[in-house]
Design an enzyme around this catalytic site. Structure first.
Site, mmCIF file in Angstrom:
data_model
loop_
_atom_site.group_PDB
_atom_site.id
_atom_site.type_symbol
_atom_site.label_atom_id
_atom_site.label_comp_id
_atom_site.label_asym_id
_atom_site.label_seq_id
_atom_site.Cartn_x
_atom_site.Cartn_y
_atom_site.Cartn_z
ATOM 1 N N SER A 1 63.403 86.087 82.497
ATOM 2 C CA SER A 1 62.145 85.423 82.133
ATOM 3 C C SER A 1 61.918 85.643 80.636
ATOM 4 C CB SER A 1 60.989 86.061 82.923
ATOM 5 O OG SER A 1 59.743 85.674 82.395
ATOM 6 N N TYR B 1 56.154 93.584 85.970
ATOM 7 C CA TYR B 1 57.039 92.416 86.054
ATOM 8 C C TYR B 1 57.950 92.363 84.824
ATOM 9 C CZ TYR B 1 58.478 87.486 86.378
ATOM 10 O OH TYR B 1 59.204 86.317 86.450
HETATM 11 P P1 NDP Z 1 59.547 80.865 93.830
HETATM 12 O O1 NDP Z 1 58.501 81.777 94.325
HETATM 13 O O2 NDP Z 1 59.489 79.433 94.195
HETATM 14 O O3 NDP Z 1 60.998 81.386 94.201
HETATM 15 C C1 NDP Z 1 61.315 82.732 94.410
HETATM 16 C C2 NDP Z 1 62.306 82.794 95.547
HETATM 17 O O4 NDP Z 1 62.719 84.147 95.733
HETATM 18 C C3 NDP Z 1 61.700 82.311 96.851
HETATM 19 O O5 NDP Z 1 62.462 81.239 97.361
HETATM 20 C C4 NDP Z 1 61.758 83.521 97.767
HETATM 21 O O6 NDP Z 1 62.162 83.127 99.071
HETATM 22 C C5 NDP Z 1 62.825 84.389 97.102
HETATM 23 N N1 NDP Z 1 62.630 85.791 97.404
HETATM 24 C C6 NDP Z 1 61.566 86.569 97.129
HETATM 25 N N2 NDP Z 1 61.741 87.799 97.610
HETATM 26 C C7 NDP Z 1 62.952 87.798 98.227
HETATM 27 C C8 NDP Z 1 63.702 88.769 98.922
HETATM 28 N N3 NDP Z 1 63.235 90.013 99.090
HETATM 29 N N4 NDP Z 1 64.906 88.415 99.429
HETATM 30 C C9 NDP Z 1 65.378 87.167 99.268
HETATM 31 N N5 NDP Z 1 64.733 86.210 98.592
HETATM 32 C C10 NDP Z 1 63.524 86.530 98.086
HETATM 33 O O7 NDP Z 1 59.505 81.009 92.233
HETATM 34 P P2 NDP Z 1 60.538 80.581 91.084
HETATM 35 O O8 NDP Z 1 61.449 79.538 91.518
HETATM 36 O O9 NDP Z 1 59.696 80.375 89.897
HETATM 37 O O10 NDP Z 1 61.321 81.964 90.859
HETATM 38 C C11 NDP Z 1 62.715 82.058 90.723
HETATM 39 C C12 NDP Z 1 63.049 83.058 89.645
HETATM 40 O O11 NDP Z 1 62.606 82.560 88.384
HETATM 41 C C13 NDP Z 1 62.386 84.443 89.818
HETATM 42 O O12 NDP Z 1 63.336 85.443 89.542
HETATM 43 C C14 NDP Z 1 61.296 84.427 88.751
HETATM 44 O O13 NDP Z 1 60.987 85.715 88.316
HETATM 45 C C15 NDP Z 1 61.959 83.584 87.677
HETATM 46 N N6 NDP Z 1 61.041 82.994 86.705
HETATM 47 C C16 NDP Z 1 60.075 82.104 87.104
HETATM 48 C C17 NDP Z 1 59.183 81.605 86.185
HETATM 49 C C18 NDP Z 1 58.054 80.712 86.578
HETATM 50 O O14 NDP Z 1 57.149 80.480 85.770
HETATM 51 N N7 NDP Z 1 58.026 80.156 87.776
HETATM 52 C C19 NDP Z 1 59.286 81.952 84.752
HETATM 53 C C20 NDP Z 1 60.349 82.858 84.442
HETATM 54 C C21 NDP Z 1 61.181 83.349 85.396
HETATM 55 P P3 NDP Z 1 61.648 83.848 100.415
HETATM 56 O O15 NDP Z 1 60.190 84.139 100.206
HETATM 57 O O16 NDP Z 1 61.925 82.847 101.478
HETATM 58 O O17 NDP Z 1 62.486 85.079 100.564
#
Ligand code: NDP
Length: 251
Positions: free
Chosen positions: A145, A158
């Site tokens: 990020s 975070y």
């Molecule tokens: P989402 O919340 O849409 O996606 C996060 C995904 O991670 C979900 O599909 C969730 O699926 C999965 N997840 C969470 N915990 C677990 C776990 N314990 N085991 C397996 N899967 C897990 O958000 P984003 O698409 O935005 O996030 C994706 C990445 O991008 C993250 O690492 C985030 O930190 C990063 N990011 C996002 C930004 C933003 O503004 N959105 C900015 C910068 C970075 P499920 O709950 O089904 O397990």
């Protein structure tokens, strides 16, 4: 060309297996769709298998796996490799963002972020790295990020997890560069996904939502395109770090 040779030719030109964690929503889902359109068989991981299955992608193994479970991640990779051949790409994308003030935030939220964003990412790396080193080929893409490069209010823990992603990726690159394996860090700014919805601090959440509403933030597809671009460079080229944010995001 007889039928046998034809099959061999098809097999040899098939795109290699890609693994994406957190594939049921946001950036992970967009990346899954993009890599699938390019012809890659996929292993898609996340806790909500129904969300992954709803993507309806061909040549895809969807597994309900918590990335903090090292053995479950390794077993899913093993299962997918038996179906589709060796993993050539892992996108360690699963993450949680529980914004909060350190003075008040429940410590369970700190643990969850470090467990998923740091330890979960390492579990993904460990499941594929020995094979990549052996084959002298492979790509690890770690989703960090902009909060892994600079500080923001309410982001202390975070940010700590995402600085860890940057630091570990840089160090890992030094470990594996001599083995032909690439390590790439993608650092997005704000993206329109579910990520903020899990934050429990209502004030911080409302402030962040107001910021998101005030500009046109990235679409998950913008990040998926950056991930795909980095992966598609020749194996001898590593785009070590890609920072991508909305033009209107100043910091
Ligand atoms: P989402 O919340 O849409 O996606 C996060 C995904 O991670 C979900 O599909 C969730 O699926 C999965 N997840 C969470 N915990 C677990 C776990 N314990 N085991 C397996 N899967 C897990 O958000 P984003 O698409 O935005 O996030 C994706 C990445 O991008 C993250 O690492 C985030 O930190 C990063 N990011 C996002 C930004 C933003 O503004 N959105 C900015 C910068 C970075 P499920 O709950 O089904 O397990």
């Amino acid at each position: 060309m007889n039928a046998k040779t034809n099959t061999q030719a098809k097999t040899s030109t098939r795109k290699p297996l890609a693994v994406i964690t957190g594939a049921g929503s946001g950036i992970g889902a967009a990346t899954a769709r993009t890599l699938s359109e390019l012809g890659h068989p996929l292993l898609l991981l996340g806790r909500r298998a129904d969300r992954i299955e709803a993507l309806g992608l061909p040549d895809t193994l969807a597994r309900s796996v918590d990335v903090t479970d090292e053995q479950a991640v390794a077993a899913a990779v093993h299962e997918a490799e038996a179906l589709y051949g060796p993993v050539d790409l892992i996108v360690n994308n699963a993450g949680v963002m529980l914004l909060g003030a350190v003075a008040h935030q429940p410590t369970g939220e700190w643990e969850r972020m470090f467990d998923v964003n740091v330890r979960g990412l390492l579990n993904g790396v460990r499941a594929v790295l020995p094979g990549m080193i052996e084959r002298a080929h492979g790509t690890v893409i770690n989703v960090s990020s902009v909060a892994g490069r600079k500080s923001y209010p309410g982001h202390t823990v975070y940010s700590g997890t995402k600085f860890a992603v940057h630091g570990m990726s840089d160090s890992l690159r030094e470990e594996v560069a001599g083995h032909g394996v690439r390590v790439i860090t993608i650092a997005p700014g704000a993206v329109e996904t579910e990520l903020l919805s899990h934050t429990t601090d209502v004030t911080i959440k409302a402030d962040y939502q107001a910021f998101k509403d005030s500009i046109q933030v990235l679409d998950p597809q913008d990040v998926a395109d950056a991930i795909t671009f980095a992966y598609q460079r020749p194996q001898r080229v590593t785009l070590r770090e890609l920072v991508i944010a909305a033009t209107a995001q100043a910091a």
